[in-house]
Every structure is written in structure tokens, then in C-alpha cells.
Design a protein around this motif. Structure first.
Motif, short mmCIF file in Angstrom:
data_model
loop_
_atom_site.label_atom_id
_atom_site.label_comp_id
_atom_site.label_asym_id
_atom_site.label_seq_id
_atom_site.Cartn_x
_atom_site.Cartn_y
_atom_site.Cartn_z
N PRO A 198 -13.16 -1.81 -4.08
CA PRO A 198 -13.32 -0.89 -2.94
C PRO A 198 -12.76 -1.50 -1.67
O PRO A 198 -12.96 -2.69 -1.40
N GLY A 199 -12.04 -0.68 -0.92
CA GLY A 199 -11.40 -1.18 0.28
C GLY A 199 -10.00 -1.68 0.05
O GLY A 199 -9.27 -1.97 1.01
N GLY A 200 -9.60 -1.78 -1.20
CA GLY A 200 -8.27 -2.27 -1.52
C GLY A 200 -7.19 -1.21 -1.39
O GLY A 200 -7.46 -0.06 -1.01
N SER A 201 -5.98 -1.60 -1.72
CA SER A 201 -4.83 -0.71 -1.59
C SER A 201 -4.00 -0.73 -2.88
O SER A 201 -4.01 -1.71 -3.62
N LEU A 202 -3.31 0.36 -3.11
CA LEU A 202 -2.38 0.48 -4.22
C LEU A 202 -1.24 1.37 -3.80
O LEU A 202 -1.41 2.26 -2.96
N ASN B 113 -4.75 3.47 0.75
CA ASN B 113 -5.44 2.40 1.46
C ASN B 113 -6.93 2.67 1.52
O ASN B 113 -7.38 3.81 1.37
N ASN B 114 -7.68 1.60 1.75
CA ASN B 114 -9.12 1.70 1.88
C ASN B 114 -9.73 2.54 0.75
O ASN B 114 -10.49 3.48 0.98
N LEU B 115 -9.39 2.15 -0.45
CA LEU B 115 -9.80 2.92 -1.62
C LEU B 115 -11.30 2.93 -1.81
O LEU B 115 -11.99 1.94 -1.51
N GLU B 116 -11.79 4.06 -2.31
CA GLU B 116 -13.22 4.27 -2.52
C GLU B 116 -13.48 4.55 -4.00
O GLU B 116 -12.56 4.93 -4.74
N HIS B 117 -14.73 4.40 -4.41
CA HIS B 117 -15.08 4.69 -5.80
C HIS B 117 -14.61 6.10 -6.19
O HIS B 117 -14.17 6.32 -7.31
N GLU B 118 -14.73 7.02 -5.24
CA GLU B 118 -14.38 8.42 -5.52
C GLU B 118 -12.88 8.64 -5.73
O GLU B 118 -12.46 9.73 -6.11
#
Length: 115
Positions: free
Chosen positions: A14-18, A83-88
Motif C-alpha cells: 500500500p502506498g506503492g507505485s506501478l 501511485n499511492n496504491l490502495e488495497h481497493e
């Protein structure tokens, strides 16, 4: 014959980027604006980002500011920076045209957001 190949999915915190990548055939890329769709677990596939006919990017309301769509027309490739990826955000991500062509879905790329 499927003309779309997605890649770049991964397991991310969580919070990461791809950044996802999709390469299309010339016929598909030139037919209509390109788009990204997402299928979250237990839900239908949904449009999340696309280019409009004038080239402007359009985003699902809840993703604006975190996701960015871009493309390299010379490479017939469309990208989705997340960016700022979330579980959802967990799900399978597909590219297609806008509007979608149901004969052209690729295999998608899995994104899993988990600690």
C-alpha cells in the motif's frame, strides 16, 4: 485474434507505485482512443481511464490524481502510471479501446496491493 498485450502487474505494498504497459496492433491502436479497464475481485470490469477523441485523458472520478494514462503512438503502447496504491486497487487490469471492443480483450495483468 487478440491484439492487446498487457504487462507490468505485480504485488505491491500500500502506498506503492506501478506502471502498466499495453501494446496494441496498429489496427487496434488506430481504431479508437485507448483505455484501461479494471476488474476487481467479485466485480464487473470497469473503465478507469481513457483518452478522449481529442487526446485528452479522462479518469474515473475516484482515481483522478493517483492514476495517469499516457501513450507512445510510435510504439503503439499505452501506459497506466499508478501511485499511492490502495488495497481497493487490487484487480486485473486490461487495456482496450474506448469504447471497448469485446472481441479484443487480452489476458490482463494482475495487480495486488497488500502488506
Amino acid at each position: 485474434q487478440v491484439q492487446l498485450v498487457e504487462s507490468g502487474g505485480d504485488l505491491v505494498l500500500p502506498g506503492g507505485s506501478l506502471t502498466l504497459t499495453c501494446t496494441a496492433s496498429e489496427a487496434t491502436f488506430s481504431r479508437n482512443p485507448m483505455a484501461w479497464y479494471r476488474q476487481r475481485p467479485g466485480t464487473l470490469r470497469a473503465l478507469i481511464a481513457h483518452f478522449f477523441y481529442d487526446g485528452s485523458p479522462i479518469y474515473a472520478e475516484h482515481l483522478r490524481g493517483r492514476f495517469a494514462i499516457s501513450q507512445d503512438t510510435a510504439k503503439r503502447t499505452v501506459y497506466l502510471q499508478m501511485n499511492n496504491l490502495e488495497h481497493e486497487d487490487t484487480g486485473v487490469y486490461y487495456c482496450n479501446t474506448f469504447p471497448k471492443d469485446d472481441t479484443q480483450w487480452g489476458q490482463g495483468t494482475q495487480v495486488t496491493v497488500s502488506a
